[in-house]
Scaffold this motif. Sequence first.
Motif, PDB file in Angstrom:
ATOM      1  N   UNK A  22       5.708   4.370  12.460  1.00  0.00           N
ATOM      2  CA  UNK A  22       5.291   4.843  13.784  1.00  0.00           C
ATOM      3  C   UNK A  22       4.921   3.701  14.727  1.00  0.00           C
ATOM      4  N   UNK A  23       4.457   2.574  14.176  1.00  0.00           N
ATOM      5  CA  UNK A  23       3.948   1.478  15.001  1.00  0.00           C
ATOM      6  C   UNK A  23       4.822   0.227  14.992  1.00  0.00           C
ATOM      7  N   UNK A  24       6.009   0.321  14.425  1.00  0.00           N
ATOM      8  CA  UNK A  24       6.877  -0.850  14.320  1.00  0.00           C
ATOM      9  C   UNK A  24       7.102  -1.522  15.667  1.00  0.00           C
ATOM     10  N   UNK A  25       7.288  -0.735  16.708  1.00  0.00           N
ATOM     11  CA  UNK A  25       7.583  -1.329  18.021  1.00  0.00           C
ATOM     12  C   UNK A  25       6.387  -2.075  18.609  1.00  0.00           C
ATOM     13  N   UNK A  26       5.204  -1.891  18.050  1.00  0.00           N
ATOM     14  CA  UNK A  26       4.017  -2.613  18.525  1.00  0.00           C
ATOM     15  C   UNK A  26       3.775  -3.910  17.759  1.00  0.00           C
ATOM     16  N   UNK A  27       4.562  -4.138  16.717  1.00  0.00           N
ATOM     17  CA  UNK A  27       4.412  -5.354  15.911  1.00  0.00           C
ATOM     18  C   UNK A  27       5.209  -6.491  16.528  1.00  0.00           C
ATOM     19  N   UNK A  28       4.809  -7.704  16.177  1.00  0.00           N
ATOM     20  CA  UNK A  28       5.580  -8.863  16.626  1.00  0.00           C
ATOM     21  C   UNK A  28       6.948  -8.845  15.942  1.00  0.00           C
ATOM     22  N   UNK A  29       7.876  -9.615  16.458  1.00  0.00           N
ATOM     23  CA  UNK A  29       9.216  -9.681  15.873  1.00  0.00           C
ATOM     24  C   UNK A  29       9.135 -10.126  14.414  1.00  0.00           C
ATOM     25  N   UNK A  30       8.287 -11.110  14.124  1.00  0.00           N
ATOM     26  CA  UNK A  30       8.127 -11.581  12.736  1.00  0.00           C
ATOM     27  C   UNK A  30       7.577 -10.482  11.845  1.00  0.00           C
ATOM     28  N   UNK A  31       6.570  -9.750  12.341  1.00  0.00           N
ATOM     29  CA  UNK A  31       5.991  -8.670  11.547  1.00  0.00           C
ATOM     30  C   UNK A  31       7.007  -7.551  11.337  1.00  0.00           C
ATOM     31  N   UNK A  32       7.799  -7.262  12.365  1.00  0.00           N
ATOM     32  CA  UNK A  32       8.844  -6.239  12.224  1.00  0.00           C
ATOM     33  C   UNK A  32       9.831  -6.629  11.136  1.00  0.00           C
ATOM     34  N   UNK A  33      10.201  -7.892  11.104  1.00  0.00           N
ATOM     35  CA  UNK A  33      11.146  -8.367  10.080  1.00  0.00           C
ATOM     36  C   UNK A  33      10.548  -8.215   8.685  1.00  0.00           C
ATOM     37  N   UNK A  34       9.239  -8.452   8.561  1.00  0.00           N
ATOM     38  CA  UNK A  34       8.579  -8.328   7.260  1.00  0.00           C
ATOM     39  C   UNK A  34       8.623  -6.905   6.720  1.00  0.00           C
ATOM     40  N   UNK A  35       8.438  -5.948   7.589  1.00  0.00           N
ATOM     41  CA  UNK A  35       8.299  -4.564   7.126  1.00  0.00           C
ATOM     42  C   UNK A  35       9.528  -3.694   7.391  1.00  0.00           C
ATOM     43  N   UNK A  36      10.584  -4.294   7.880  1.00  0.00           N
ATOM     44  CA  UNK A  36      11.780  -3.519   8.240  1.00  0.00           C
ATOM     45  C   UNK A  36      12.262  -2.643   7.087  1.00  0.00           C
ATOM     46  N   UNK A  37      12.313  -3.180   5.895  1.00  0.00           N
ATOM     47  CA  UNK A  37      12.837  -2.428   4.740  1.00  0.00           C
ATOM     48  C   UNK A  37      11.773  -2.198   3.666  1.00  0.00           C
ATOM     49  N   UNK A  38      10.517  -2.257   4.064  1.00  0.00           N
ATOM     50  CA  UNK A  38       9.453  -2.095   3.075  1.00  0.00           C
ATOM     51  C   UNK A  38       9.443  -0.656   2.553  1.00  0.00           C
ATOM     52  N   UNK A  39       9.203  -0.523   1.263  1.00  0.00           N
ATOM     53  CA  UNK A  39       9.185   0.799   0.637  1.00  0.00           C
ATOM     54  C   UNK A  39       7.754   1.200   0.308  1.00  0.00           C
ATOM     55  N   UNK A  40       7.580   2.469   0.047  1.00  0.00           N
ATOM     56  CA  UNK A  40       6.269   2.969  -0.369  1.00  0.00           C
ATOM     57  C   UNK A  40       5.852   2.277  -1.662  1.00  0.00           C
ATOM     58  N   UNK A  41       6.795   2.084  -2.562  1.00  0.00           N
ATOM     59  CA  UNK A  41       6.497   1.440  -3.844  1.00  0.00           C
ATOM     60  C   UNK A  41       6.038  -0.003  -3.644  1.00  0.00           C
ATOM     61  N   UNK A  42       6.661  -0.699  -2.704  1.00  0.00           N
ATOM     62  CA  UNK A  42       6.269  -2.073  -2.434  1.00  0.00           C
ATOM     63  C   UNK A  42       4.856  -2.125  -1.843  1.00  0.00           C
ATOM     64  N   UNK A  43       4.563  -1.187  -0.959  1.00  0.00           N
ATOM     65  CA  UNK A  43       3.218  -1.121  -0.384  1.00  0.00           C
ATOM     66  C   UNK A  43       2.198  -0.858  -1.485  1.00  0.00           C
ATOM     67  N   UNK A  44       2.544   0.043  -2.386  1.00  0.00           N
ATOM     68  CA  UNK A  44       1.653   0.365  -3.501  1.00  0.00           C
ATOM     69  C   UNK A  44       1.394  -0.873  -4.359  1.00  0.00           C
ATOM     70  N   UNK A  45       2.440  -1.631  -4.618  1.00  0.00           N
ATOM     71  CA  UNK A  45       2.289  -2.856  -5.412  1.00  0.00           C
ATOM     72  C   UNK A  45       1.414  -3.877  -4.679  1.00  0.00           C
ATOM     73  N   UNK A  46       1.609  -4.008  -3.362  1.00  0.00           N
ATOM     74  CA  UNK A  46       0.817  -4.949  -2.586  1.00  0.00           C
ATOM     75  C   UNK A  46      -0.649  -4.528  -2.535  1.00  0.00           C
ATOM     76  N   UNK A  47      -0.905  -3.233  -2.469  1.00  0.00           N
ATOM     77  CA  UNK A  47      -2.285  -2.746  -2.467  1.00  0.00           C
ATOM     78  C   UNK A  47      -2.949  -2.997  -3.812  1.00  0.00           C
ATOM     79  N   UNK A  48      -2.159  -2.929  -4.884  1.00  0.00           N
ATOM     80  CA  UNK A  48      -2.702  -3.129  -6.215  1.00  0.00           C
ATOM     81  C   UNK A  48      -2.833  -4.589  -6.600  1.00  0.00           C
TER      82      UNK A  48
END
Length: 79
Positions: free
Chosen positions: A46-72
């Motif tokens: 929902x907020x991708x367009x508010x992120x910097x270009x670098x941040x958008x590139x970081x999360x462009x293909x991020x998955x729920x599973x990857x987020x879960x791993x990063x949180x853990x």
Amino acid sequence: MTEENAPEEKRKLINKFLMRLTKDQPQMYYATTSEISRSIHTMIKEHTNRLSVEEQALVRRITIEEIEALLGFHHKQKI
């Protein structure tokens, strides 16, 4: 930003979304990691367009599973 810094930068970005999520929805503090990951994934989309270009590139293909791993992830020591 270099490739080797990408995981750390993703973690920082995920933590920013986590702080926003728990501020906006305090009950999420008690949610499971998978529920939180799904909510953060939705927020990112929902907020991708508010992120910097670098941040958008970081999360462009991020998955729920990857987020879960990063949180853990607990801070690893640099050797």
